[in-house]
Design an enzyme around this catalytic site. Sequence first.
Site, PDB file in Angstrom:
ATOM      1  N   THR A 291      -9.656   0.443 -15.363  1.00  0.00           N
ATOM      2  CA  THR A 291      -8.495   0.105 -14.325  1.00  0.00           C
ATOM      3  C   THR A 291      -8.908  -0.443 -13.166  1.00  0.00           C
ATOM      4  O   THR A 291      -8.331  -1.122 -12.138  1.00  0.00           O
ATOM      5  CB  THR A 291      -7.721   1.406 -14.132  1.00  0.00           C
TER       6      THR A 291
ATOM      7  N   HIS B  17      -7.904  -6.416  13.574  1.00  0.00           N
ATOM      8  CA  HIS B  17      -8.071  -5.676  12.481  1.00  0.00           C
ATOM      9  C   HIS B  17      -9.397  -4.935  12.511  1.00  0.00           C
ATOM     10  O   HIS B  17      -9.388  -3.756  12.087  1.00  0.00           O
ATOM     11  CB  HIS B  17      -8.349  -6.714  11.144  1.00  0.00           C
TER      12      HIS B  17
ATOM     13  N   ASP C  71     -18.654   0.965 -15.839  1.00  0.00           N
ATOM     14  CA  ASP C  71     -18.756   2.020 -16.776  1.00  0.00           C
ATOM     15  C   ASP C  71     -18.147   1.208 -18.367  1.00  0.00           C
ATOM     16  O   ASP C  71     -18.405  -0.036 -18.428  1.00  0.00           O
ATOM     17  CB  ASP C  71     -17.763   3.236 -16.819  1.00  0.00           C
TER      18      ASP C  71
ATOM     19  N   HIS D 229      -8.647  -8.888   6.517  1.00  0.00           N
ATOM     20  CA  HIS D 229      -8.028  -7.835   7.068  1.00  0.00           C
ATOM     21  C   HIS D 229      -8.761  -6.355   7.035  1.00  0.00           C
ATOM     22  O   HIS D 229      -8.949  -5.742   8.072  1.00  0.00           O
ATOM     23  CB  HIS D 229      -6.531  -7.624   6.729  1.00  0.00           C
TER      24      HIS D 229
ATOM     25  N   CYS E 129     -14.272  -1.074 -14.087  1.00  0.00           N
ATOM     26  CA  CYS E 129     -14.126   0.024 -15.105  1.00  0.00           C
ATOM     27  C   CYS E 129     -12.751  -0.364 -15.851  1.00  0.00           C
ATOM     28  O   CYS E 129     -12.189  -1.629 -15.947  1.00  0.00           O
ATOM     29  CB  CYS E 129     -13.999   1.351 -14.390  1.00  0.00           C
TER      30      CYS E 129
END
Length: 148
Positions: A67, A133, A8, A98, A65
């Site tokens: 964060t 995993h 964004d 993992h 973005c």
Amino acid sequence: MKIAIGCDHGGINLKNKIRQHLLSKNIEVQDCGAFNDASVDYPEYCIKVSKAVVSKECELGILCCGTGIGMSIAANKFKGIRAAVVGDTFSAKATREHNNTNILCLGERVIGEGLALDIVDAWINAEFLGGRHSNRLAMIDNIERGEV
Ligand code: RB5
């Protein structure tokens, strides 16, 4: 390898740096936008990148973005997407090994460009370890199917 990238307005500078970085390594890039810094809604670009990964048009996706958090929340709503916000190289490697993440989310307002590109490299170069995993990811798939 082909990687879908998207952002964004809060992540556009970083997304453009990552595009240049990937191209310089001869990695094919599908740029899903945004293409300018006008205010937009991050789910729109998350949807484009997530669909490219779910359809296997692209092997991996990277979303930027402010964060990385909004992008990761939205991407993880797609069946088959495993997205993680990462802010260090140890986690970048571990989340491929993992968690077999197929979308990396980064916050342009949180980390610097140098660290972000190191994270991208660590993430791309790591490989899923399978074994125990895989069992854990199968348990997450069960949650996704409502079988818990
Ligand atoms: C946009 O202002 C910002 O909310 C967005 O880039 C992101 O950080 C959301 O999680």
